[in-house]
Design a protein around this motif. Structure first.
Motif, PDB file in Angstrom:
ATOM      1  N   ARG A  77      10.624   4.231 -19.149  1.00 44.78           N
ATOM      2  CA  ARG A  77      10.021   3.746 -17.851  1.00 44.78           C
ATOM      3  C   ARG A  77      10.471   4.653 -16.699  1.00 44.78           C
ATOM      4  O   ARG A  77       9.423   4.637 -15.821  1.00 44.78           O
ATOM      5  CB  ARG A  77      10.791   2.351 -17.757  1.00 44.78           C
ATOM      6  CG  ARG A  77      10.341   1.255 -16.384  1.00 44.78           C
ATOM      7  CD  ARG A  77      11.139   1.732 -15.257  1.00 44.78           C
ATOM      8  NE  ARG A  77      11.034   0.977 -14.338  1.00 44.78           N
ATOM      9  CZ  ARG A  77      11.473   1.151 -13.054  1.00 44.78           C
ATOM     10  NH1 ARG A  77      11.708   2.375 -12.573  1.00 44.78           N
ATOM     11  NH2 ARG A  77      11.306   0.208 -12.048  1.00 44.78           N
ATOM     12  N   GLU A  78      11.729   5.190 -16.813  1.00 44.42           N
ATOM     13  CA  GLU A  78      12.274   5.722 -15.669  1.00 44.42           C
ATOM     14  C   GLU A  78      11.046   7.083 -15.496  1.00 44.42           C
ATOM     15  O   GLU A  78      10.408   7.506 -14.286  1.00 44.42           O
ATOM     16  CB  GLU A  78      13.504   6.079 -15.962  1.00 44.42           C
ATOM     17  CG  GLU A  78      14.366   4.814 -15.694  1.00 44.42           C
ATOM     18  CD  GLU A  78      14.316   4.265 -14.464  1.00 44.42           C
ATOM     19  OE1 GLU A  78      14.002   4.759 -13.402  1.00 44.42           O
ATOM     20  OE2 GLU A  78      14.614   2.962 -14.604  1.00 44.42           O
ATOM     21  N   LEU A  79      10.880   7.633 -16.631  1.00 42.59           N
ATOM     22  CA  LEU A  79       9.907   9.006 -16.559  1.00 42.59           C
ATOM     23  C   LEU A  79       8.662   8.583 -16.183  1.00 42.59           C
ATOM     24  O   LEU A  79       7.993   8.956 -15.321  1.00 42.59           O
ATOM     25  CB  LEU A  79      10.080   9.671 -17.697  1.00 42.59           C
ATOM     26  CG  LEU A  79      11.283  10.277 -18.148  1.00 42.59           C
ATOM     27  CD1 LEU A  79      11.418  10.911 -19.828  1.00 42.59           C
ATOM     28  CD2 LEU A  79      11.904  11.351 -17.073  1.00 42.59           C
ATOM     29  N   GLY A  80       8.138   7.496 -16.578  1.00 38.68           N
ATOM     30  CA  GLY A  80       6.630   7.074 -16.197  1.00 38.68           C
ATOM     31  C   GLY A  80       6.420   6.682 -14.532  1.00 38.68           C
ATOM     32  O   GLY A  80       5.639   7.175 -14.136  1.00 38.68           O
ATOM     33  N   LEU A 137       4.246   8.624 -11.889  1.00 35.11           N
ATOM     34  CA  LEU A 137       3.551   7.964 -11.047  1.00 35.11           C
ATOM     35  C   LEU A 137       3.777   8.107  -9.865  1.00 35.11           C
ATOM     36  O   LEU A 137       3.062   8.360  -8.884  1.00 35.11           O
ATOM     37  CB  LEU A 137       3.583   6.632 -11.374  1.00 35.11           C
ATOM     38  CG  LEU A 137       2.635   5.591 -10.819  1.00 35.11           C
ATOM     39  CD1 LEU A 137       1.227   5.605 -10.873  1.00 35.11           C
ATOM     40  CD2 LEU A 137       2.966   4.127 -11.110  1.00 35.11           C
ATOM     41  N   ARG A 138       5.038   8.145  -9.365  1.00 33.64           N
ATOM     42  CA  ARG A 138       5.479   8.373  -7.845  1.00 33.64           C
ATOM     43  C   ARG A 138       4.905   9.855  -7.396  1.00 33.64           C
ATOM     44  O   ARG A 138       4.430  10.281  -6.218  1.00 33.64           O
ATOM     45  CB  ARG A 138       6.917   8.480  -7.762  1.00 33.64           C
ATOM     46  CG  ARG A 138       7.420   6.996  -7.644  1.00 33.64           C
ATOM     47  CD  ARG A 138       8.822   7.099  -7.159  1.00 33.64           C
ATOM     48  NE  ARG A 138       9.401   5.635  -6.855  1.00 33.64           N
ATOM     49  CZ  ARG A 138      10.436   5.141  -7.009  1.00 33.64           C
ATOM     50  NH1 ARG A 138      11.410   5.914  -7.737  1.00 33.64           N
ATOM     51  NH2 ARG A 138      10.966   4.070  -6.605  1.00 33.64           N
ATOM     52  N   ILE A 163       5.545   4.886  -2.250  1.00 33.53           N
ATOM     53  CA  ILE A 163       5.538   3.333  -2.594  1.00 33.53           C
ATOM     54  C   ILE A 163       7.083   3.243  -2.928  1.00 33.53           C
ATOM     55  O   ILE A 163       7.887   3.659  -3.537  1.00 33.53           O
ATOM     56  CB  ILE A 163       5.068   2.969  -3.600  1.00 33.53           C
ATOM     57  CG1 ILE A 163       3.341   3.203  -3.791  1.00 33.53           C
ATOM     58  CG2 ILE A 163       5.253   1.327  -3.991  1.00 33.53           C
ATOM     59  CD1 ILE A 163       2.707   2.706  -4.975  1.00 33.53           C
ATOM     60  N   PRO A 164       7.548   2.699  -1.556  1.00 29.76           N
ATOM     61  CA  PRO A 164       9.135   2.359  -1.694  1.00 29.76           C
ATOM     62  C   PRO A 164       9.499   1.426  -2.808  1.00 29.76           C
ATOM     63  O   PRO A 164       8.892   0.624  -3.487  1.00 29.76           O
ATOM     64  CB  PRO A 164       9.628   1.651  -0.406  1.00 29.76           C
ATOM     65  CG  PRO A 164       8.152   1.108   0.273  1.00 29.76           C
ATOM     66  CD  PRO A 164       7.164   1.790  -0.478  1.00 29.76           C
ATOM     67  N   ALA A 165      10.945   1.590  -3.144  1.00 30.76           N
ATOM     68  CA  ALA A 165      11.756   0.674  -4.270  1.00 30.76           C
ATOM     69  C   ALA A 165      11.735  -0.541  -3.818  1.00 30.76           C
ATOM     70  O   ALA A 165      12.273  -0.700  -2.427  1.00 30.76           O
ATOM     71  CB  ALA A 165      12.886   1.314  -4.616  1.00 30.76           C
ATOM     72  N   GLY A 166      11.318  -1.739  -4.400  1.00 29.88           N
ATOM     73  CA  GLY A 166      11.367  -2.949  -3.887  1.00 29.88           C
ATOM     74  C   GLY A 166      12.607  -3.437  -4.322  1.00 29.88           C
ATOM     75  O   GLY A 166      13.527  -3.001  -5.016  1.00 29.88           O
ATOM     76  N   ARG A 167      12.825  -4.998  -4.038  1.00 33.57           N
ATOM     77  CA  ARG A 167      14.156  -5.450  -4.219  1.00 33.57           C
ATOM     78  C   ARG A 167      14.273  -5.609  -5.861  1.00 33.57           C
ATOM     79  O   ARG A 167      15.511  -5.388  -6.400  1.00 33.57           O
ATOM     80  CB  ARG A 167      14.086  -7.147  -3.849  1.00 33.57           C
ATOM     81  CG  ARG A 167      14.534  -6.928  -2.267  1.00 33.57           C
ATOM     82  CD  ARG A 167      14.706  -8.415  -1.799  1.00 33.57           C
ATOM     83  NE  ARG A 167      14.606  -8.445  -0.600  1.00 33.57           N
ATOM     84  CZ  ARG A 167      14.124  -9.477   0.077  1.00 33.57           C
ATOM     85  NH1 ARG A 167      13.646 -10.539  -0.514  1.00 33.57           N
ATOM     86  NH2 ARG A 167      14.087  -9.516   1.673  1.00 33.57           N
ATOM     87  N   GLY A 168      13.464  -5.735  -6.569  1.00 33.01           N
ATOM     88  CA  GLY A 168      13.613  -5.697  -8.114  1.00 33.01           C
ATOM     89  C   GLY A 168      13.950  -4.413  -8.524  1.00 33.01           C
ATOM     90  O   GLY A 168      14.796  -4.384  -9.454  1.00 33.01           O
ATOM     91  N   GLY A 169      13.383  -3.334  -7.751  1.00 32.47           N
ATOM     92  CA  GLY A 169      13.778  -1.949  -8.308  1.00 32.47           C
ATOM     93  C   GLY A 169      15.386  -1.781  -8.053  1.00 32.47           C
ATOM     94  O   GLY A 169      16.163  -1.127  -8.534  1.00 32.47           O
ATOM     95  N   VAL A 229       1.481  -2.219 -11.220  1.00 34.93           N
ATOM     96  CA  VAL A 229       0.451  -3.027 -10.500  1.00 34.93           C
ATOM     97  C   VAL A 229       0.275  -2.711  -8.958  1.00 34.93           C
ATOM     98  O   VAL A 229      -0.515  -2.716  -8.548  1.00 34.93           O
ATOM     99  CB  VAL A 229       0.880  -4.378 -10.746  1.00 34.93           C
ATOM    100  CG1 VAL A 229      -0.062  -5.418 -10.089  1.00 34.93           C
ATOM    101  CG2 VAL A 229       0.839  -4.872 -12.180  1.00 34.93           C
ATOM    102  N   CYS A 230       1.629  -2.427  -8.189  1.00 29.11           N
ATOM    103  CA  CYS A 230       1.465  -2.343  -6.853  1.00 29.11           C
ATOM    104  C   CYS A 230       0.744  -0.844  -6.529  1.00 29.11           C
ATOM    105  O   CYS A 230       0.069  -0.767  -5.528  1.00 29.11           O
ATOM    106  CB  CYS A 230       3.027  -1.999  -6.356  1.00 29.11           C
ATOM    107  SG  CYS A 230       3.716  -3.627  -6.212  1.00 29.11           S
ATOM    108  N   ALA A 231       0.909   0.099  -7.799  1.00 32.55           N
ATOM    109  CA  ALA A 231       0.321   1.553  -7.312  1.00 32.55           C
ATOM    110  C   ALA A 231      -1.284   1.408  -7.505  1.00 32.55           C
ATOM    111  O   ALA A 231      -1.973   1.902  -6.734  1.00 32.55           O
ATOM    112  CB  ALA A 231       1.013   2.605  -8.165  1.00 32.55           C
ATOM    113  N   VAL A 232      -1.547   0.825  -8.458  1.00 34.32           N
ATOM    114  CA  VAL A 232      -2.823   0.337  -8.631  1.00 34.32           C
ATOM    115  C   VAL A 232      -3.800  -0.244  -7.497  1.00 34.32           C
ATOM    116  O   VAL A 232      -4.735  -0.075  -7.113  1.00 34.32           O
ATOM    117  CB  VAL A 232      -3.084  -0.433 -10.218  1.00 34.32           C
ATOM    118  CG1 VAL A 232      -4.725  -0.814 -10.309  1.00 34.32           C
ATOM    119  CG2 VAL A 232      -2.915   0.642 -11.245  1.00 34.32           C
ATOM    120  N   LYS A 233      -2.993  -1.444  -7.128  1.00 35.94           N
ATOM    121  CA  LYS A 233      -3.492  -2.273  -5.953  1.00 35.94           C
ATOM    122  C   LYS A 233      -3.665  -0.998  -4.895  1.00 35.94           C
ATOM    123  O   LYS A 233      -4.733  -1.485  -4.022  1.00 35.94           O
ATOM    124  CB  LYS A 233      -2.690  -3.411  -5.607  1.00 35.94           C
ATOM    125  CG  LYS A 233      -3.003  -4.222  -4.576  1.00 35.94           C
ATOM    126  CD  LYS A 233      -2.031  -5.430  -4.464  1.00 35.94           C
ATOM    127  CE  LYS A 233      -2.341  -6.058  -3.099  1.00 35.94           C
ATOM    128  NZ  LYS A 233      -1.250  -6.935  -2.632  1.00 35.94           N
TER     129      LYS A 233
END
Length: 188
Positions: free
Chosen positions: A103-106, A110-111, A120-126, A175-179
């Motif tokens: 996940r981290e490398l993926g 993507l970043r 794309i900033p890290a959100g609260r979930g991140g 999902v956010c990156a695709v959107k």
């Protein structure tokens, strides 16, 4: 903005602490309590520098291109080194390490792909994922095998939460990156 600032210095300290942490983690036979507590202290300092470097950079306008690149690299190096080390010592199953690192490398890849269009900033979930990962890893670095089993149960509960958050936030990021990509394409 100058690259030489306190926020970037803290990121550099975190990068330097990674090999020192590994030396402490593997010292002795890798399971000696004194070395493990030392490794935990080094890991904790590194995690704390992550909290402060970002806060300082944003609060005092010290955000730099170097920091945007080096900070997540330092984070991944610390988390990756800790997980790989703990798996090598038999304290954390390899599947946990693989799930988190994939996940981290993926997301890092993507970043880098998205970087040319903005971050794309890290959100609260991140941020929550990072905190829970750090707590879980920190508990596994501690010599819990010498402690009562409730502590080990707590460590496993937090590690499971870290794995679940890691997967969910990874999906959310994609999902956010695709959107974002679709919105940019539609705006052309």
């Amino acid at each position: 903005m100058r690259v030489a600032n306190v926020a970037n210095l803290l990121t550099g300290v975190r990068l330097v602490l990674v090999p020192i942490f590994l030396l402490a983690l593997f010292a002795g036979n890798g399971h000696e309590s004194g070395y493990r507590i030392t490794a935990f202290a080094i890991f904790a300092v590194a995690v704390i520098t992550d909290r402060f470097d970002g806060a300082l950079a944003r609060t005092y306008g010290m955000v730099t291109e170097f920091g945007k690149l080096a900070d997540p690299i330092a984070d991944k190096m610390l988390i990756g080194a800790a997980l790989i080390g703990l798996s090598m010592l038999g304290d954390v199953p390899w599947w946990v390490t693989v799930v988190i690192l994939v996940r981290e490398l993926g997301i890092t890849v993507l970043r880098l792909v998205v970087l040319r269009h903005g971050v794309i900033p890290a959100g609260r979930g991140g941020k929550l994922k990072t905190l829970v990962q750090a707590v879980a890893i920190g508990l596994f670095v501690l010599p819990l095998h010498n402690w009562s089993s409730p502590w080990l149960t707590v460590a496993w509960a937090i590690m499971w939460a870290a794995v679940v958050l890691t997967v969910l936030t990874g999906i959310d990021y994609v999902v956010c990156a695709v959107k974002d990509s679709r919105e940019r394409s539609a705006g052309r």
